[in-house]
Design a protein around this motif. Structure first.
Motif, PDB file in Angstrom:
ATOM      1  N   HIS A  22      -2.078 -11.966  -1.760  1.00  0.00           N
ATOM      2  CA  HIS A  22      -2.046 -10.470  -1.328  1.00  0.00           C
ATOM      3  C   HIS A  22      -1.968 -10.136   0.006  1.00  0.00           C
ATOM      4  O   HIS A  22      -2.353 -11.118   0.814  1.00  0.00           O
ATOM      5  CB  HIS A  22      -3.545  -9.983  -1.625  1.00  0.00           C
ATOM      6  CG  HIS A  22      -3.842  -8.598  -2.410  1.00  0.00           C
ATOM      7  ND1 HIS A  22      -3.513  -8.543  -4.001  1.00  0.00           N
ATOM      8  CD2 HIS A  22      -3.157  -7.278  -1.833  1.00  0.00           C
ATOM      9  CE1 HIS A  22      -3.682  -7.280  -4.241  1.00  0.00           C
ATOM     10  NE2 HIS A  22      -3.264  -6.588  -2.901  1.00  0.00           N
ATOM     11  N   ASP A  65      -1.651  -3.809   1.660  1.00  0.00           N
ATOM     12  CA  ASP A  65      -0.792  -3.267   0.447  1.00  0.00           C
ATOM     13  C   ASP A  65      -1.551  -2.126  -0.030  1.00  0.00           C
ATOM     14  O   ASP A  65      -2.757  -1.766  -0.103  1.00  0.00           O
ATOM     15  CB  ASP A  65      -1.097  -4.380  -0.933  1.00  0.00           C
ATOM     16  CG  ASP A  65      -0.316  -4.089  -1.956  1.00  0.00           C
ATOM     17  OD1 ASP A  65       0.031  -2.962  -2.128  1.00  0.00           O
ATOM     18  OD2 ASP A  65      -0.315  -5.055  -2.913  1.00  0.00           O
ATOM     19  N   HIS A 112       3.140  -4.392  -0.624  1.00  0.00           N
ATOM     20  CA  HIS A 112       3.233  -4.676  -1.593  1.00  0.00           C
ATOM     21  C   HIS A 112       4.971  -4.995  -1.912  1.00  0.00           C
ATOM     22  O   HIS A 112       5.631  -4.347  -2.577  1.00  0.00           O
ATOM     23  CB  HIS A 112       3.173  -3.295  -2.591  1.00  0.00           C
ATOM     24  CG  HIS A 112       2.900  -3.848  -4.035  1.00  0.00           C
ATOM     25  ND1 HIS A 112       1.880  -4.171  -4.504  1.00  0.00           N
ATOM     26  CD2 HIS A 112       3.475  -3.646  -5.227  1.00  0.00           C
ATOM     27  CE1 HIS A 112       1.801  -4.471  -5.824  1.00  0.00           C
ATOM     28  NE2 HIS A 112       2.904  -3.989  -6.137  1.00  0.00           N
ATOM     29  N   MET A 151      -0.280  -9.896  -5.289  1.00  0.00           N
ATOM     30  CA  MET A 151      -0.416  -8.414  -5.069  1.00  0.00           C
ATOM     31  C   MET A 151      -0.974  -7.952  -6.399  1.00  0.00           C
ATOM     32  O   MET A 151      -0.451  -6.754  -6.883  1.00  0.00           O
ATOM     33  CB  MET A 151       0.685  -7.899  -4.411  1.00  0.00           C
ATOM     34  CG  MET A 151       2.134  -7.944  -5.244  1.00  0.00           C
ATOM     35  SD  MET A 151       3.354  -7.626  -4.247  1.00  0.00           S
ATOM     36  CE  MET A 151       4.772  -7.896  -5.246  1.00  0.00           C
ATOM     37  N   SER A 176       2.414  -8.258  -9.086  1.00  0.00           N
ATOM     38  CA  SER A 176       1.808  -7.010  -9.162  1.00  0.00           C
ATOM     39  C   SER A 176       1.445  -6.739 -10.789  1.00  0.00           C
ATOM     40  O   SER A 176       0.499  -7.714 -11.296  1.00  0.00           O
ATOM     41  CB  SER A 176       2.889  -6.006  -8.953  1.00  0.00           C
ATOM     42  OG  SER A 176       2.502  -4.488  -8.927  1.00  0.00           O
TER      43      SER A 176
END
Length: 299
Positions: free
Chosen positions: A240, A244, A272, A143, A119
């Motif tokens: 990923h 998400d 996520h 992600m 992230s």
């Protein structure tokens, strides 16, 4: 546990290590508002078992690392202004957070490391590879996104969760932990009890809700990394989740498209988070990247 020496602007970064220092160094960079233990000890143990020397740290503004004095800052107003296209002034940028990661490597006398970021941690890892390429052996961006405004943007519903009023006590923090886990977690794989435990532990270790807002401004104020990503010469893997809602899949796709030779793994049904069911393949992917092998096709 050690901290880095104070930087020129007084930042000290708390870090911890696992495994044999003679192993291949793996720097794990966590995301927005999250302390180092969001990388589960059990996942870290899997990496250690594969020969990595794992380094985790608290980003600035969370955990036991320095919380910069940013004065009277209205994060909500700044974010709303940014949505209207106005420029955002942030107390620091992702470049500063990447420099914090370099300081951790320096304090450990690690010349270069395999870097895994999730992230916001993926954004920091990308910035680290762009601005300090000699410190990055391989890059795994999970992600995350490029910083371009037309990819990876959260759904409107998730943006509302992100900008909700921060908790003011432990009970609120635990409840918010469950709400966020259900909002961004992989459908059918959210462990609410674990979400409560982690939120409570984070609050007990060091509660500092304003830091999340400051980090969010750093994300929004930092420039698009696409031009820098196109210049990278480092083995790169992009992971990923297909569903998400916080950093939508186009962010991962754009990251992989930008980095020459990058491999993309899109995990069906993952949102996520990285649920334990996906840990073995994550570890195998990072091992494959580190050893120069092609990442296996997703099952």
């Amino acid at each position: 546990m050690p901290t880095t020496p104070p930087s020129a602007d007084g930042i000290e970064i708390w870090y911890t290590t696992d495994g044999d220092p003679s192993g291949a160094p793996l720097l794990m960079v966590m995301g927005l508002g999250a302390q180092h233990q969001e990388w589960d000890d059990e996942l870290v143990a899997l990496f250690v078992d594969r020969g990595f020397f794992v380094v985790r740290f608290d980003n600035r503004d969370v955990g036991l690392s320095t919380k910069p004095d940013v004065g009277d800052l209205d994060v909500g107003a700044a974010m709303m202004a940014s949505l209207g296209g106005a420029p955002v002034e942030a107390p620091y940028l992702l470049s500063d957070m990447a420099a914090d990661a370099v300081a951790v490597l320096d304090d450990l006398d690690i010349a270069s490391a395999h870097v895994l970021g999730a992230s916001m941690g993926g954004m920091i890892a990308q910035t680290l590879a762009i601005e300090h390429p000699e410190r990055v052996r391989t890059l795994t961006s999970v992600m995350s996104t490029t910083g371009a405004q037309d990819v990876g943007q959260p759904t409107p519903e998730i943006l509302g969760v992100l900008l909700a009023t921060p908790p003011t006590d432990r009970e609120q923090a635990v409840e918010r932990g469950v709400v966020v886990a259900n909002a961004i977690g992989s459908p059918g794989l959210v462990d609410e009890d674990k979400a409560r435990q982690k939120a409570g532990a984070a609050w007990d270790r060091c509660a500092y809700p304003p830091g999340t807002g400051h980090q969010l401004l750093a994300i929004v104020a930092s420039p698009d990394r696409t031009p820098g990503l196109r210049q990278l010469d480092v083995p790169t893997l992009v992971i990923h989740g297909s569903v998400d809602p916080l950093v939508t899949p186009s962010g991962g796709e754009a990251t992989a498209a930008a980095v020459p030779g990058a491999q993309l793994r899109m995990i069906e049904g993952m949102a996520h988070d990285v649920p334990p069911v996906h840990w073995p393949e994550l570890v195998e992917d990072v091992v494959a990247l580190a050893t120069g092998a092609d990442v296996p096709a997703a099952g």
